[in-house]
Design a protein around this motif. Structure first.
Motif, mmCIF file in Angstrom:
data_model
loop_
_atom_site.group_PDB
_atom_site.id
_atom_site.type_symbol
_atom_site.label_atom_id
_atom_site.label_comp_id
_atom_site.label_asym_id
_atom_site.label_seq_id
_atom_site.Cartn_x
_atom_site.Cartn_y
_atom_site.Cartn_z
ATOM 1 N N LEU A 4 -22.855 -18.452 36.574
ATOM 2 C CA LEU A 4 -23.256 -17.174 35.988
ATOM 3 C C LEU A 4 -22.108 -16.172 36.049
ATOM 4 N N GLY A 5 -21.425 -16.127 37.167
ATOM 5 C CA GLY A 5 -20.268 -15.251 37.299
ATOM 6 C C GLY A 5 -19.144 -15.640 36.349
ATOM 7 N N LEU A 6 -18.873 -16.929 36.248
ATOM 8 C CA LEU A 6 -17.837 -17.405 35.324
ATOM 9 C C LEU A 6 -18.205 -17.064 33.883
ATOM 10 N N LEU A 7 -19.472 -17.228 33.535
ATOM 11 C CA LEU A 7 -19.919 -16.899 32.182
ATOM 12 C C LEU A 7 -19.783 -15.406 31.899
ATOM 13 N N ALA A 8 -20.107 -14.574 32.864
ATOM 14 C CA ALA A 8 -19.985 -13.121 32.677
ATOM 15 C C ALA A 8 -18.516 -12.725 32.495
ATOM 16 N N ILE A 9 -17.645 -13.271 33.325
ATOM 17 C CA ILE A 9 -16.213 -12.985 33.199
ATOM 18 C C ILE A 9 -15.677 -13.535 31.881
ATOM 19 N N SER A 10 -16.126 -14.720 31.505
ATOM 20 C CA SER A 10 -15.678 -15.341 30.252
ATOM 21 C C SER A 10 -16.145 -14.560 29.033
ATOM 22 N N ALA A 11 -17.326 -13.983 29.108
ATOM 23 C CA ALA A 11 -17.832 -13.177 27.990
ATOM 24 C C ALA A 11 -17.032 -11.887 27.861
ATOM 25 N N THR A 12 -16.826 -11.206 28.977
ATOM 26 C CA THR A 12 -16.084 -9.942 28.952
ATOM 27 C C THR A 12 -14.624 -10.168 28.576
ATOM 28 N N GLY A 13 -13.987 -11.100 29.257
ATOM 29 C CA GLY A 13 -12.593 -11.412 28.952
ATOM 30 C C GLY A 13 -12.434 -11.996 27.561
ATOM 31 N N GLY A 14 -13.416 -12.784 27.144
ATOM 32 C CA GLY A 14 -13.371 -13.387 25.812
ATOM 33 C C GLY A 14 -13.495 -12.352 24.715
ATOM 34 N N TRP A 15 -14.319 -11.346 24.940
ATOM 35 C CA TRP A 15 -14.461 -10.260 23.954
ATOM 36 C C TRP A 15 -13.112 -9.577 23.760
ATOM 37 N N TRP A 16 -12.454 -9.250 24.874
ATOM 38 C CA TRP A 16 -11.120 -8.649 24.813
ATOM 39 C C TRP A 16 -10.139 -9.585 24.112
ATOM 40 N N ALA A 17 -10.106 -10.851 24.530
ATOM 41 C CA ALA A 17 -9.136 -11.803 23.992
ATOM 42 C C ALA A 17 -9.356 -12.064 22.500
ATOM 43 N N CYS A 18 -10.603 -12.211 22.101
ATOM 44 C CA CYS A 18 -10.906 -12.457 20.681
ATOM 45 C C CYS A 18 -10.536 -11.244 19.830
ATOM 46 N N THR A 19 -10.844 -10.049 20.342
ATOM 47 C CA THR A 19 -10.505 -8.824 19.614
ATOM 48 C C THR A 19 -9.002 -8.716 19.437
ATOM 49 N N ARG A 20 -8.265 -8.846 20.523
ATOM 50 C CA ARG A 20 -6.805 -8.698 20.457
ATOM 51 C C ARG A 20 -6.168 -9.765 19.577
ATOM 52 N N THR A 21 -6.628 -10.996 19.695
ATOM 53 C CA THR A 21 -6.030 -12.077 18.907
ATOM 54 C C THR A 21 -6.327 -11.896 17.428
ATOM 55 N N ALA A 22 -7.536 -11.479 17.095
ATOM 56 C CA ALA A 22 -7.861 -11.198 15.693
ATOM 57 C C ALA A 22 -6.966 -10.080 15.170
ATOM 58 N N GLN A 23 -6.749 -9.048 15.976
ATOM 59 C CA GLN A 23 -5.858 -7.955 15.575
ATOM 60 C C GLN A 23 -4.431 -8.461 15.372
ATOM 61 N N HIS A 24 -3.951 -9.303 16.278
ATOM 62 C CA HIS A 24 -2.590 -9.830 16.167
ATOM 63 C C HIS A 24 -2.423 -10.693 14.925
ATOM 64 N N LEU A 25 -3.476 -11.433 14.559
ATOM 65 C CA LEU A 25 -3.417 -12.280 13.363
ATOM 66 C C LEU A 25 -3.699 -11.494 12.088
ATOM 67 N N GLY A 26 -4.353 -10.337 12.229
ATOM 68 C CA GLY A 26 -4.718 -9.548 11.065
ATOM 69 C C GLY A 26 -5.878 -10.139 10.281
ATOM 70 N N ILE A 27 -6.705 -10.950 10.960
ATOM 71 C CA ILE A 27 -7.866 -11.604 10.353
ATOM 72 C C ILE A 27 -9.065 -11.321 11.260
ATOM 73 N N ALA A 28 -10.158 -10.836 10.688
ATOM 74 C CA ALA A 28 -11.302 -10.404 11.495
ATOM 75 C C ALA A 28 -11.974 -11.541 12.267
ATOM 76 N N ASP A 29 -12.009 -12.743 11.737
ATOM 77 C CA ASP A 29 -12.653 -13.872 12.424
ATOM 78 C C ASP A 29 -11.893 -15.155 12.102
ATOM 79 N N PRO A 30 -10.693 -15.315 12.671
ATOM 80 C CA PRO A 30 -9.881 -16.494 12.359
ATOM 81 C C PRO A 30 -10.491 -17.772 12.914
ATOM 82 N N GLY A 31 -10.365 -18.856 12.166
ATOM 83 C CA GLY A 31 -10.907 -20.142 12.593
ATOM 84 C C GLY A 31 -10.270 -20.672 13.860
ATOM 85 N N ALA A 32 -9.041 -20.276 14.151
ATOM 86 C CA ALA A 32 -8.346 -20.770 15.344
ATOM 87 C C ALA A 32 -8.913 -20.175 16.625
ATOM 88 N N ILE A 33 -9.616 -19.053 16.533
ATOM 89 C CA ILE A 33 -10.253 -18.480 17.721
ATOM 90 C C ILE A 33 -11.485 -19.322 18.026
#
Length: 168
Positions: free
Chosen positions: A53-82
């Motif tokens: 449960l703790g790993l899932l909570a950290i993964s959700a929070t960190g994943g939200w940050w990581a997905c947002t930043r990576t989408a911004q870096h790629l310039g694509i709102a929902d890239p298939g590579a994410i």
């Protein structure tokens, strides 16, 4: 373009791209889900319910940050590579299913991939709910949207598995 040099350029990219599984030239979502399954199997003997449960909570929070930043870096709102969305969602499915052997896990994998790829009903709605609006920059809303449809696909998968358990 998402490739190995791109991934090495920022820590968020490592997470969002599933530590390289999202760089698969064929079916990156499936590759990310397979990576998630393998990691789950490796960690399961070491992590009990509260730790997961703790790993899932950290993964959700960190994943939200990581997905947002990576989408911004790629310039694509929902890239298939994410593929962190698949990783997080499939970990949720396997956590709910545990303890389970190979065949129930394989059924969960197939169901989750079906819901994620076909996007029926609520999954399709969730996929469209946080799309980029005209004039809007890629931000936290889209980062959440990347995760959201896969979490709904996970909920649908768990719903089918619960019905299957109830009938058997």
């Amino acid at each position: 373009r998402a490739d190995w040099p791109f991934m090495r350029g920022h820590p968020a990219r490592w997470i969002a791209l599933g530590f390289g599984s999202g760089l698969s030239p064929w079916a990156p979502g499936t590759a990310g889900t397979l990576w998630a399954w393998g990691v789950f199997v490796l960690l399961a003997p070491w992590l009990s319910g509260p730790w997961w449960l703790g790993l899932l909570a950290i993964s959700a929070t960190g994943g939200w940050w990581a997905c947002t930043r990576t989408a911004q870096h790629l310039g694509i709102a929902d890239p298939g590579a994410i593929v962190w969305d698949e990783v997080l969602a499939f970990w949720l499915v396997l956590w709910w299913l545990a303890p389970a052997g190979f065949w129930p896990q394989l059924a969960a994998f197939a169901l989750f991939r079906l819901f994620d790829a076909v996007k029926p009903g609520p999954v399709g709605w969730a996929d469209q709910a946080f799309k980029l609006r005209p004039g809007e920059l890629i931000g936290w809303r889209q980062g959440f949207g990347i995760l959201f449809d896969d979490l709904v696909a996970a909920a649908c998968t768990v719903g089918v598995l619960m019905a299957w358990r109830a009938l058997t």
